[in-house]
Write a protein that holds these residues in place. Structure first.
Motif, short mmCIF file in Angstrom:
data_model
loop_
_atom_site.label_atom_id
_atom_site.label_comp_id
_atom_site.label_asym_id
_atom_site.label_seq_id
_atom_site.Cartn_x
_atom_site.Cartn_y
_atom_site.Cartn_z
N LYS A 38 -1.22 -17.84 -48.91
CA LYS A 38 -0.44 -18.82 -49.70
C LYS A 38 0.25 -18.13 -50.87
N ALA A 74 -11.00 -18.49 -45.04
CA ALA A 74 -11.63 -19.50 -44.19
C ALA A 74 -12.52 -18.79 -43.18
N THR A 91 0.39 -25.83 -44.76
CA THR A 91 -0.37 -25.88 -43.50
C THR A 91 -0.58 -27.36 -43.22
N MET A 110 -5.93 -16.97 -45.78
CA MET A 110 -4.66 -17.67 -46.00
C MET A 110 -4.15 -17.22 -47.36
N THR A 128 -2.99 -28.06 -46.42
CA THR A 128 -2.75 -27.48 -47.74
C THR A 128 -1.25 -27.54 -48.02
N HIS A 153 -4.51 -30.99 -39.69
CA HIS A 153 -5.11 -30.61 -38.40
C HIS A 153 -6.62 -30.73 -38.46
N GLN A 193 -9.81 -16.48 -41.36
CA GLN A 193 -8.38 -16.49 -41.70
C GLN A 193 -8.28 -16.33 -43.20
N MET A 200 -6.95 -27.08 -50.77
CA MET A 200 -7.27 -27.87 -49.58
C MET A 200 -7.25 -29.35 -49.94
N HIS A 218 -16.30 -27.53 -44.44
CA HIS A 218 -15.76 -28.68 -43.71
C HIS A 218 -16.15 -28.67 -42.25
N TRP A 250 -14.58 -22.49 -46.71
CA TRP A 250 -13.28 -22.06 -47.28
C TRP A 250 -13.57 -21.58 -48.69
N ASP A 270 -9.69 -28.44 -37.01
CA ASP A 270 -9.88 -27.09 -36.45
C ASP A 270 -10.36 -27.15 -34.99
N HIS A 297 -15.07 -19.36 -40.05
CA HIS A 297 -15.32 -20.42 -39.08
C HIS A 297 -16.55 -20.08 -38.25
N ARG A 343 -2.60 -18.08 -54.33
CA ARG A 343 -3.71 -18.96 -53.92
C ARG A 343 -4.27 -18.45 -52.62
N HIS A 345 -7.55 -31.86 -42.44
CA HIS A 345 -7.22 -31.23 -43.72
C HIS A 345 -5.85 -30.60 -43.64
O1 LIG Z 1 -5.94 -22.17 -46.64
C1 LIG Z 1 -5.09 -22.81 -46.05
O2 LIG Z 1 -3.93 -22.86 -46.46
C2 LIG Z 1 -5.44 -23.57 -44.78
C3 LIG Z 1 -6.88 -23.44 -44.40
C4 LIG Z 1 -7.29 -24.18 -43.18
O3 LIG Z 1 -6.54 -24.89 -42.59
C5 LIG Z 1 -8.66 -24.02 -42.68
O4 LIG Z 1 -9.51 -23.41 -43.35
O5 LIG Z 1 -8.95 -24.52 -41.58
#
Ligand SMILES: O=C(O)CCC(=O)C(=O)O
Length: 265
Positions: free
Chosen positions: A115, A220, A123, A113, A207, A126, A111, A157, A199, A144, A128, A222, A216, A205
């Motif tokens: 921002k 991310a 965000t 992000m 943001t 949560h 992802q 974060m 993470h 991240w 993941d 995963h 910004r 976490h």
């Molecule tokens: O970058 C963000 O704003 C959120 C990132 C996030 O939630 C994640 O990496 O799981």
């Protein structure tokens, strides 16, 4: 082993680890440019459905806001774009993932992000792994990577150290857990562009919003064990199969390091 014993112990205890530089300046420049080209529609190799606008612009695209500052996130970049794929395969990142997940590693998803400056929204808290129950076991580790300096002001974060030990927390109990100061102390993780944090999939976490004039962007990545079972719906698989131009039924998540396992992701 890339991590020191102290870093490994820190991750095990806290469920996250702020880490050093993993992308060079030329790599950062290239990734930012590619992200901008995709967001602005100058290149079209990422299907539109993987580009999500900030809510404020979804029904009301504003001509006076550059498109790049309307985009909330872009996903599956590593599956469609060679620059992002190369980032997910960088030894500087994957060596650490191997220390945390073991030798056989796949990428579930990514992802970016965005921002966006002035308009980036929150965000919320949560875990993941709770969002991705279709994996057995539910063991994810994420990296991240900051594509811009990430600060408290522009929505870096923020983690709850140790929250990965709570196990999966349902939505109903999330706010109760997070309201207990003896349990939940949020820690912002500010990062310089090109550095990253790791993470655990159960680490809580969030943001914050970005109302500053500075972008910004954060990538991310995963990761999962290659031995993981996938119980996802066929729809999702076949959709990605088509996009990846692989014959139906042969979809595999992207192998990052190590070996494939029959019947697994
Ligand atoms: O970058 C963000 O704003 C959120 C990132 C996030 O939630 C994640 O990496 O799981």
């Amino acid at each position: 082993m890339t991590l020191t014993a102290e870093q490994k112990a820190y991750f095990a205890e806290n469920g996250y680890l702020a880490y050093g530089r993993v992308l060079s300046d030329p790599e950062l420049t290239a990734l930012r440019q590619r992200a901008a080209d995709i967001a602005e529609g100058k290149v079209t190799h990422l299907p539109q459905r993987y580009i999500q606008l900030e809510k404020a612009f979804r029904d009301d695209p504003k001509a006076d806001v550059p498109r790049i500052d309307q985009v909330r996130k872009m996903t599956q970049l590593c599956y469609f774009d060679p620059l992002f794929e190369a980032a997910a395969k960088k030894a500087e990142i994957v060596d650490v993932i191997e220390d945390l997940l073991g030798p056989n590693i796949k990428l579930y998803t990514d992802q970016l992000m965005m921002k966006p400056r002035f308009h980036g929204t929150v965000t919320d808290w949560h875990q993941d792994s709770v969002a991705w129950p279709q994996f057995v076991p539910q063991e994810h580790v994420s990296c991240w990577v900051a594509l811009d300096d990430a600060t408290v002001e522009n929505g870096c974060m923020t983690v709850i150290p140790g929250s990965h030990k709570w196990g999966p927390v349902s939505r109903e109990y999330r706010d109760k857990f997070l309201a207990m100061p003896e349990l939940a102390t949020p820690v912002p993780v500010e990062l310089k562009a090109g550095s990253c944090m790791f993470h655990h999939g159960l680490n809580f976490h969030r943001t914050g919003a970005n109302q500053t004039p500075n972008r910004r962007r954060g990538l991310a990545l995963h990761y999962i064990h290659a031995e993981t079972k996938y119980l996802g719906v066929e729809d999702e698989e076949s959709r990605m199969t088509t996009e990846c131009e692989k014959p139906k039924g042969t979809f595999r998540f992207m192998l990052i390091r190590g070996q494939e396992f029959a019947g697994r992701v």
